[in-house]
Design an enzyme around this catalytic site. Structure first.
Site: not given
Length: 417
Positions: A47-50, A97, A107, A112, A118, A187, A189
């Site tokens: 994802t954008c963070n992981r 986890h 997050s 969120e 995801q 974009g 998505g």
């Protein structure tokens, strides 16, 4: 086999490093095929963070080594570059986890909801490739149920920001009223659609959307009362925009410094650029140009922190749910380790009983069939009573250490690895 998870996130690595290990939707099948060839099973959550990889491995040490090897080989990065930023979890910690991730506790934006989808997508992709079996299916299905339960039983997700809404909040704080701003969303998505909707909810009325699949842009524009433009008109649209939000899944820059410089020739108004894509859509070199402000996903930290303070009390309730569900999963997992041990113990006992019964029969050749039957029944009853308490204790405790002790004591070989 051991559940092993390895990865990095916004807490351990900067955006530049997260970009290197990101796996976009178009790349996921290739990445999973590489994982199959190197590991044989597993799932990738990017994802954008992981960026994280989950797998079943013979041991934690082997899992850590193999999964690190996968990350360095597939992403073509040196081990020394990523190792200091990686975390590794196994068994209970790995389960905990994943459950925390699914609940939004790990997050950038606490609570969120997008992360739940995801996690579902990560499991779905791995499942379609045949990389997740019984244990992993149970693990991910339960993670999804835990995420839903957290949102159902607590307020962790009530009015929670997404990354997209946090980006819009950042724009609102910087620019105030958005109703007179011309907005371009690139974009469509999940993140792009959420951003477009959030901009509309925040008061923006002049919204232009673009996407490589033009029909998707048309549909979104119709929903918002905005305007759709073909993707190849991106440069022209930037000349008119006050706010640009970019959220494509492109592996390279969609907006270059040269494009922005050209757009500034005919537009001397301040330009507010927000890049919520990982890898980034907007070349960081854009920051060198005058008259504009560029923010990426790591710049949302101030918005995220305010959101986090509001939800800390609910987060504690969710932690309790996670602990309960982890215990439930580990109890089930332990029961799987007990079953083969119980079966092996019964088989060992019956083998010894059969051998000893045959030896006694040879020493008593005068026994008739009824006497032989009674002697066999006696041997079975004796073994059953002797084995009853050890087997009952194994089933009741479901403790891996206790189970292994039984395997060692009765010489049943190594188990649970």
């Amino acid at each position: 086999m051991k559940i092993v998870a390895i990865g990095l996130n916004h807490q351990t690595a900067n955006l530049a490093l997260r970009e290197q290990l990101a796996v976009g939707p178009e790349e996921m099948n290739e990445a999973l095929e590489t994982l199959r060839l190197r590991i044989g099973n597993g799932a990738i959550l990017s994802t954008c963070n992981r960026s994280e990889v989950y797998a079943l491995m013979p041991s934690v040490a082997k899992g850590t080594e193999s999964l690190t090897g996968f990350l360095t080989a597939y992403h073509r990065v040196a081990r020394r570059e990523i190792e200091p930023h990686l975390y590794t979890y196994s068994q209970r910690k790995a389960v905990q986890h994943l459950f925390r991730v699914a609940c939004g506790l790990d997050s950038l934006i606490l609570g969120e909801a997008q992360i739940l989808g995801q996690v579902r997508d990560a499991y779905g992709a791995a499942s379609r490739m045949g990389l997740v079996g019984g244990t992993f299916s149970r693990l991910f299905h339960q993670a999804l149920r835990v995420g839903k339960r957290a949102r159902r039983e607590t307020n962790i997700g009530r009015n929670a920001l997404s990354i997209s809404r946090a980006a819009v909040e950042l724009a609102r704080r910087a620019l105030g009223d958005l109703s007179n701003k011309r907005v371009l969303v690139i974009g469509l998505g999940d993140a792009g659609r959420l951003a477009a909707q959030a901009l509309s909810d925040a008061g923006a009325t002049d919204i232009t959307v673009t996407n490589r699949t033009y029909q998707r842009a048309v549909d979104m524009a119709s929903q918002l009362g905005g305007r759709a433009v073909p993707f190849n008109c991106l440069g022209d649209m930037m000349e008119e925009a006050d706010i640009v939000v970019s959220a494509t899944g492109s592996p390279g820059y969609v907006i270059t410094a040269e494009m922005v410089a050209q757009a500034r020739v005919s537009n001397d108004r301040p330009l507010f650029l927000i890049d919520i894509a990982v890898p980034r859509d907007i070349d960081p070199a854009v920051k060198a140009l005058s008259g504009l402000f560029l923010y990426d996903i790591d710049d949302l930290e101030t918005v995220a922190e305010a959101n986090r303070r509001l939800r800390e009390q609910e987060a504690q309730k969710v932690e309790g749910i996670v602990d309960e569900e982890v215990g439930r999963f580990m109890e089930w997992l332990s029961s799987l380790e007990v079953i083969p041990t119980v079966a092996a113990l019964r088989e060992r006992a019956d083998t010894i009983r059969t051998q000893e019964l045959a030896r006694v029969m040879k020493c008593l050749p005068g026994l008739d069939l009824e006497e032989q039957r009674k002697l066999a029944a006696f041997s079975k009853a004796m073994v059953k009573k002797l084995m009853h308490q050890p087997i009952a204790s194994l089933k009741e405790r479901r403790d891996p250490a206790y189970t292994q002790a039984a395997r060692d004591l009765f010489d049943l070989g190594r188990g649970g690895e």
